[in-house]
Design a protein around this motif. Structure first.
Motif, PDB file in Angstrom:
ATOM      1  N   TYR A  27       0.867  -1.167   0.000  1.00 16.85           N
ATOM      2  CA  TYR A  27       0.000   0.000   0.000  1.00 16.85           C
ATOM      3  C   TYR A  27       0.904   1.217   0.000  1.00 16.85           C
ATOM      4  CZ  TYR A  27      -3.657  -3.262   1.503  1.00 16.85           C
ATOM      5  OH  TYR A  27      -4.546  -4.306   1.589  1.00 16.85           O
ATOM      6  N   SER A  28       0.688   2.124  -0.931  1.00 17.78           N
ATOM      7  CA  SER A  28       1.573   3.271  -1.084  1.00 17.78           C
ATOM      8  C   SER A  28       0.801   4.568  -1.037  1.00 17.78           C
ATOM      9  CB  SER A  28       2.314   3.164  -2.425  1.00 17.78           C
ATOM     10  OG  SER A  28       3.152   4.276  -2.604  1.00 17.78           O
ATOM     11  N   LYS A  29       1.361   5.515  -0.306  1.00 19.53           N
ATOM     12  CA  LYS A  29       0.837   6.874  -0.298  1.00 19.53           C
ATOM     13  C   LYS A  29       1.928   7.773  -0.868  1.00 19.53           C
ATOM     14  CE  LYS A  29      -2.402   6.605   3.516  1.00 19.53           C
ATOM     15  NZ  LYS A  29      -2.839   7.259   4.754  1.00 19.53           N
ATOM     16  N   GLU A  30       1.523   8.697  -1.699  1.00 22.36           N
ATOM     17  CA  GLU A  30       2.481   9.485  -2.478  1.00 22.36           C
ATOM     18  C   GLU A  30       3.596  10.092  -1.630  1.00 22.36           C
ATOM     19  OE1 GLU A  30       2.554  13.032  -5.810  1.00 22.36           O
ATOM     20  OE2 GLU A  30       0.647  12.297  -5.043  1.00 22.36           O
ATOM     21  N   PHE A  31       3.262  10.692  -0.503  1.00 30.85           N
ATOM     22  CA  PHE A  31       4.280  11.385   0.278  1.00 30.85           C
ATOM     23  C   PHE A  31       4.574  10.730   1.626  1.00 30.85           C
ATOM     24  CE2 PHE A  31       2.360  14.612  -2.495  1.00 30.85           C
ATOM     25  CZ  PHE A  31       3.492  14.970  -3.227  1.00 30.85           C
ATOM     26  N   GLU A  32       3.984   9.578   1.879  1.00 31.90           N
ATOM     27  CA  GLU A  32       4.149   8.943   3.192  1.00 31.90           C
ATOM     28  C   GLU A  32       4.861   7.607   3.130  1.00 31.90           C
ATOM     29  OE1 GLU A  32       0.552   8.927   5.517  1.00 31.90           O
ATOM     30  OE2 GLU A  32      -0.163  10.722   4.510  1.00 31.90           O
ATOM     31  N   GLY A  33       5.311   7.176   1.976  1.00 32.84           N
ATOM     32  CA  GLY A  33       5.995   5.894   1.873  1.00 32.84           C
ATOM     33  C   GLY A  33       5.043   4.740   1.648  1.00 32.84           C
ATOM     34  N   SER A  34       5.491   3.545   1.995  1.00 39.04           N
ATOM     35  CA  SER A  34       4.725   2.331   1.721  1.00 39.04           C
ATOM     36  C   SER A  34       4.525   1.500   2.975  1.00 39.04           C
ATOM     37  CB  SER A  34       5.462   1.465   0.692  1.00 39.04           C
ATOM     38  OG  SER A  34       5.585   2.139  -0.528  1.00 39.04           O
ATOM     39  N   MET A  64      -8.004  -9.846   1.544  1.00 38.42           N
ATOM     40  CA  MET A  64      -6.970  -9.126   2.286  1.00 38.42           C
ATOM     41  C   MET A  64      -7.256  -7.626   2.296  1.00 38.42           C
ATOM     42  SD  MET A  64      -3.511 -11.079   0.962  1.00 38.42           S
ATOM     43  CE  MET A  64      -2.344 -10.092   1.900  1.00 38.42           C
ATOM     44  N   VAL A  65      -7.565  -7.067   1.141  1.00 32.87           N
ATOM     45  CA  VAL A  65      -7.825  -5.627   1.042  1.00 32.87           C
ATOM     46  C   VAL A  65      -9.071  -5.255   1.838  1.00 32.87           C
ATOM     47  CG1 VAL A  65      -8.419  -3.743  -0.548  1.00 32.87           C
ATOM     48  CG2 VAL A  65      -6.596  -5.371  -1.148  1.00 32.87           C
ATOM     49  N   ASP A  66     -10.118  -6.057   1.742  1.00 28.12           N
ATOM     50  CA  ASP A  66     -11.340  -5.797   2.496  1.00 28.12           C
ATOM     51  C   ASP A  66     -11.063  -5.768   3.992  1.00 28.12           C
ATOM     52  OD1 ASP A  66     -14.281  -5.481   2.678  1.00 28.12           O
ATOM     53  OD2 ASP A  66     -14.189  -7.486   3.586  1.00 28.12           O
ATOM     54  N   ARG A  67     -10.323  -6.752   4.474  1.00 26.87           N
ATOM     55  CA  ARG A  67      -9.976  -6.822   5.900  1.00 26.87           C
ATOM     56  C   ARG A  67      -9.122  -5.621   6.299  1.00 26.87           C
ATOM     57  NH1 ARG A  67     -11.770  -8.059  10.509  1.00 26.87           N
ATOM     58  NH2 ARG A  67     -12.453 -10.016   9.667  1.00 26.87           N
ATOM     59  N   ASP A  68      -8.161  -5.265   5.459  1.00 29.31           N
ATOM     60  CA  ASP A  68      -7.292  -4.129   5.774  1.00 29.31           C
ATOM     61  C   ASP A  68      -8.064  -2.815   5.787  1.00 29.31           C
ATOM     62  OD1 ASP A  68      -5.148  -5.816   6.074  1.00 29.31           O
ATOM     63  OD2 ASP A  68      -4.326  -5.424   4.077  1.00 29.31           O
ATOM     64  N   GLN A  69      -9.034  -2.659   4.895  1.00 33.64           N
ATOM     65  CA  GLN A  69      -9.848  -1.440   4.887  1.00 33.64           C
ATOM     66  C   GLN A  69     -10.647  -1.319   6.176  1.00 33.64           C
ATOM     67  OE1 GLN A  69     -11.868  -2.018   1.120  1.00 33.64           O
ATOM     68  NE2 GLN A  69     -10.605  -0.439   0.158  1.00 33.64           N
ATOM     69  N   GLU A  74      -6.813   4.006   7.984  1.00 31.90           N
ATOM     70  CA  GLU A  74      -5.808   5.048   7.762  1.00 31.90           C
ATOM     71  C   GLU A  74      -4.865   4.732   6.606  1.00 31.90           C
ATOM     72  OE1 GLU A  74      -3.929   2.175  10.689  1.00 31.90           O
ATOM     73  OE2 GLU A  74      -5.940   2.960  10.331  1.00 31.90           O
ATOM     74  N   TRP A  75      -4.725   3.463   6.265  1.00 31.33           N
ATOM     75  CA  TRP A  75      -3.879   3.085   5.125  1.00 31.33           C
ATOM     76  C   TRP A  75      -4.488   3.530   3.797  1.00 31.33           C
ATOM     77  CZ3 TRP A  75      -2.537  -2.769   6.252  1.00 31.33           C
ATOM     78  CH2 TRP A  75      -1.759  -2.850   7.413  1.00 31.33           C
ATOM     79  N   PHE A  76      -5.787   3.818   3.786  1.00 33.88           N
ATOM     80  CA  PHE A  76      -6.508   4.114   2.553  1.00 33.88           C
ATOM     81  C   PHE A  76      -6.977   5.566   2.449  1.00 33.88           C
ATOM     82  CE2 PHE A  76      -6.760  -0.358   3.481  1.00 33.88           C
ATOM     83  CZ  PHE A  76      -6.504  -0.947   2.267  1.00 33.88           C
ATOM     84  N   GLU A  77      -6.593   6.369   3.426  1.00 34.19           N
ATOM     85  CA  GLU A  77      -7.019   7.779   3.418  1.00 34.19           C
ATOM     86  C   GLU A  77      -6.195   8.580   2.449  1.00 34.19           C
ATOM     87  OE1 GLU A  77      -6.575   8.762   7.558  1.00 34.19           O
ATOM     88  OE2 GLU A  77      -8.489   7.852   8.055  1.00 34.19           O
TER      89      GLU A  77
END
Length: 77
Positions: A27-34, A64-69, A74-77
């Motif tokens: 999971y990657s955020k543009e300015f926050e790393g992975s 996996m993605v459903d559980r993580d969401q 916060e990983w998906f914001e």
């Protein structure tokens, strides 16, 4: 991948039998790393001792993605 070597569960003999799969999502955020998320799919759960079908792989990743969401919104914001 060094990440797999630091994940102790990857060395669990009960889980990593022939036919098991080690899946890593990034999971990657543009300015926050992975964030790396790993999961072992033991062979007794995937009804296969070989390669996962595309349908099986997609189903596992979707779960996996459903559980993580749910657990880590916060990983998906």
């Amino acid at each position: 991948m060094a990440f797999a070597g630091t994940t102790q569960i990857a060395f669990d003999d009960d889980l990593m039998q022939p036919g098991a799969h080690f899946i890593v999502l990034r999971y990657s955020k543009e300015f926050e790393g992975s964030i790396f998320r790993s999961m072992i799919v033991p062979s007794y759960l995937n009804d296969s001792d070989g390669v996962l079908s595309l349908a099986q792989f997609r189903e596992i990743v979707a779960m996996m993605v459903d559980r993580d969401q749910k657990d880590h919104p916060e990983w998906f914001e």
